[in-house]
Design a protein around this motif. Structure first.
Motif, short mmCIF file in Angstrom:
data_model
loop_
_atom_site.label_atom_id
_atom_site.label_comp_id
_atom_site.label_asym_id
_atom_site.label_seq_id
_atom_site.Cartn_x
_atom_site.Cartn_y
_atom_site.Cartn_z
N UNK A 145 -33.62 -6.51 20.55
CA UNK A 145 -35.07 -6.44 20.57
C UNK A 145 -35.54 -4.98 20.37
N UNK A 146 -34.79 -4.06 20.93
CA UNK A 146 -35.13 -2.64 20.78
C UNK A 146 -35.02 -2.25 19.30
N UNK A 147 -33.94 -2.71 18.69
CA UNK A 147 -33.66 -2.35 17.30
C UNK A 147 -34.73 -2.84 16.32
N UNK A 148 -35.44 -3.86 16.72
CA UNK A 148 -36.48 -4.39 15.82
C UNK A 148 -37.69 -3.48 15.69
N UNK A 149 -37.76 -2.47 16.55
CA UNK A 149 -38.94 -1.59 16.55
C UNK A 149 -38.55 -0.15 16.26
N UNK A 150 -39.48 0.56 15.62
CA UNK A 150 -39.22 1.97 15.38
C UNK A 150 -39.72 2.77 16.58
N UNK A 151 -38.77 3.15 17.43
CA UNK A 151 -39.15 3.87 18.66
C UNK A 151 -38.76 5.34 18.57
N UNK A 152 -38.63 5.82 17.32
CA UNK A 152 -38.12 7.18 17.13
C UNK A 152 -39.09 8.25 17.60
N UNK A 153 -40.35 7.86 17.91
CA UNK A 153 -41.31 8.86 18.42
C UNK A 153 -40.93 9.33 19.82
N UNK A 154 -40.21 8.51 20.57
CA UNK A 154 -39.92 8.84 21.98
C UNK A 154 -39.17 10.16 22.10
N UNK A 155 -39.69 11.04 22.95
CA UNK A 155 -39.08 12.36 23.13
C UNK A 155 -38.58 12.56 24.55
N UNK A 156 -39.34 12.01 25.52
CA UNK A 156 -38.97 12.25 26.92
C UNK A 156 -39.27 11.01 27.76
N UNK A 157 -38.29 10.58 28.56
CA UNK A 157 -38.45 9.38 29.39
C UNK A 157 -38.28 9.72 30.87
N UNK A 158 -39.10 9.11 31.71
CA UNK A 158 -38.97 9.36 33.15
C UNK A 158 -39.26 8.07 33.92
#
Ligand code: WTA
Length: 549
Positions: free
Chosen positions: A294-307
């Motif tokens: 499901x993750x792979x189906x979306x372009x989430x390349x904008x993510x830089x920092x997760x908390x």
């Protein structure tokens, strides 16, 4: 400023805030209006996506004007500095600017989670002595039901009612923000403890200095970020890191009005190109359960920092995050009472999977035993913090005794058990009391027990948090019935519904067990610790205070 809430670190930082010329300070001015002076007026402050996918963008200019209209309206109906004004709304844009508008008048703002039913709402509105409550047509019946029991409540403002809209629109969009003192009360949030009714944790305007510093340090916010904090403003994270610190830093912030849904969440990240994402362990585990595809189906390349915040973040969730998003979730620890993040895996510190990280540069934390002696490295004890920092609660509304009970020998006692390793990292162990954390939300067992015993078939009830792989904990109730022969699966679901409709949709017991009697102390207090030990098949421990069982 010279008082006990100014720790040395922040004394050297006064320039990070806008003070009025007379030395007064208003949090809401720093959060919104200051952006105009910084040239952020036309920048998008809020990207709001409703459950049906409709998106609205609101600039800082517009938020300033909207909050000013609210402030003028409140002023017109007689709201004064120190009055309590409450918000009972779902996550809609109104909630955000009403909250700031209230603080602009010098009144104390309070927000109640929209899942609360009438009785839970009544406890909070009556304890705070709120004069006004903002709600919407959908939630109005819950307020109507209890309004006659609220002697101090003078108006119910329904934000989607035409009358309200007309009044609101007729207000001027400029307002002279109240010159509150840094130590004046700005907002309060009800939160559960182990005993008694929920408590109103009160924060002062000056808290903003530390909220800003912590957001900068722990969430790595940069001017071009698109930031999404998934918390609801009915909880402290949704206030401090989805309204206050982020906007004070001029950051474009995403708010999603709908419920959790894995695919929808990924769509939001992709659509708005979210760069910084602050969420909670239960949500991460729920995403994990939906799988990598499901993750792979979306372009989430904008993510830089997760908390992440709110409950222990297990190493598996951190490692999974890195595998699928290419980024680690940075764990952060704090409480409604501390008013801002205190311990964290900051970007500069890197990740220590399973550890909460280290105290922030302005925090002094120690692990102490019950006699307030520091324990040795790697030994379990009470997580204590050195007061007073700017964002610490100033009081508990109308419960000074309770407030004082947090402090001993000049330390603040968090109520969490933890340990510190040889490198200075802190590891969460559990609560020292019976507080429940389910899906990151804080639930007091007493509130759930009180509702259960109102059911005609119930004599008494003991409620605990039972470990759960996804939700951290689930609420489990042990119930003693008036007549054993009433026990049935049907009654279990009836009791669960009874809690949903009398307390809140998120606070019902997912598991119920009927038992003959509850373990109690000789003075009649339910020993939840014993219920928990029995549930987990653990040793029961010291039972010298237990009545014959
Ligand atoms: C728990 C939420 C483990 C803890 C901001 C604390 C955590 C309570 C973490 C406060 C974490 C919060 N790891 N446990 N990173 N963060 N907690 O007031 O028990 O809703 O005392 O504030 O949540 O919950 P509250």
């Amino acid at each position: 400023m010279d008082n006990k809430y100014t720790s040395e670190y922040f004394q050297n930082l006064p320039d990070s805030l806008v003070w009025f010329e007379d030395g007064s300070l208003n949090m809401a001015y720093n959060v919104l209006d200051h952006n105009i002076e910084k040239g952020n007026g036309n920048k998008t402050a809020l990207i709001y996506e409703a459950e049906d996918g409709t998106t609205t963008e609101i600039t800082f200019f517009s938020l300033v004007r909207k909050s000013n209209r609210i402030a003028n309206y409140l002023h017109q109906i007689g709201i004064k500095k120190g009055d309590r004004v409450s918000i009972f709304l779902p996550r809609i844009p109104e909630l955000f600017y009403i909250f700031l508008g209230i603080m602009k008048t010098g009144a104390i703002a309070s927000v109640y989670f929209s899942a609360f039913e009438s009785e839970a709402l009544k406890d909070r509105l009556s304890n705070s002595g709120s004069k006004i409550v903002f709600t919407n047509k959908n939630l109005l019946p819950r307020v109507e039901k209890i309004k006659n029991d609220l002697s101090e409540l003078s108006s119910i403002l329904v934000v989607d009612n035409e009358e309200f809209i007309a009044e609101y629109e007729s207000q001027s969009d400029s307002f002279e923000t109240a010159h509150t003192q840094a130590e004046d009360y700005a907002f309060m949030l009800y939160t559960s403890g182990t005993t008694g009714k929920p408590k109103g944790i009160v924060h002062a305007h000056y808290a903003i200095i530390q909220q800003i510093a912590s957001a900068k340090l722990c969430l790595d916010l940069q001017p071009n970020d698109v930031y999404w904090c998934t918390a609801d403003p009915g909880w402290i994270t949704g206030i401090v890191y989805s309204i206050l610190s982020n906007w004070a830093l001029g950051i474009t912030t995403v708010v999603y009005g709908g419920k959790f849904e894995a695919e929808k969440w990924y769509e939001i990240i992709a659509k708005h190109k979210v760069t910084v994402w602050y969420t909670a362990p239960t949500a991460i585990r729920m995403l994990m359960a939906k799988g990598e595809e499901l993750v792979q189906k979306h372009d989430l390349s904008s993510l830089r920092f997760l908390a992440s915040v709110g409950e222990p973040l297990n190493p598996e969730a951190i490692l999974w995050g890195n595998k699928v998003f290419g980024k680690f979730f940075h764990d952060t620890w704090w409480q409604t009472e501390t008013g801002s993040i205190m311990i964290a895996n900051t970007p500069s510190l890197g990740i220590h999977p399973g550890s909460m990280g280290k105290p922030l540069p302005w925090v002094e934390a120690k692990i102490m035993d019950d006699n307030m002696e520091e324990v040795v490295v790697n030994e379990e004890g009470n997580l204590c913090l050195k007061p007073y920092w700017p964002s610490i609660m100033r009081t508990i509304w109308q419960d000074e005794e309770k407030y004082k009970s947090y402090f001993k020998d000049e330390w603040y006692i968090s109520g969490d058990k933890a340990k510190k390793d040889e490198k200075g990292y802190f590891w969460f162990i559990g609560r020292a009391d019976d507080l429940i954390k389910t899906s990151g939300e804080r639930i007091g067992p007493f509130e759930v027990e009180s509702v259960l015993i109102e059911h005609p078939d119930v004599v008494e009830a003991g409620v605990i948090g039972k470990p759960d792989v996804v939700r951290g904990e689930i609420i489990k109730a042990f119930v003693v019935l008036k007549d054993e022969s009433l026990a049935s699966e049907k009654l279990k679901s009836e009791l669960a519904d009874f809690v949903k409709t009398h307390l809140a949709g998120h606070a019902y017991p997912r598991e119920i067990e009927f038992i003959d009697r509850l373990p109690k102390t000789r003075s009649g207090k339910i020993m939840r610790r014993i219920l928990r030990a029995k549930e987990l098949g653990q040793p029961i421990g010291d039972i010298s205070t237990l009545e014959d069982y």
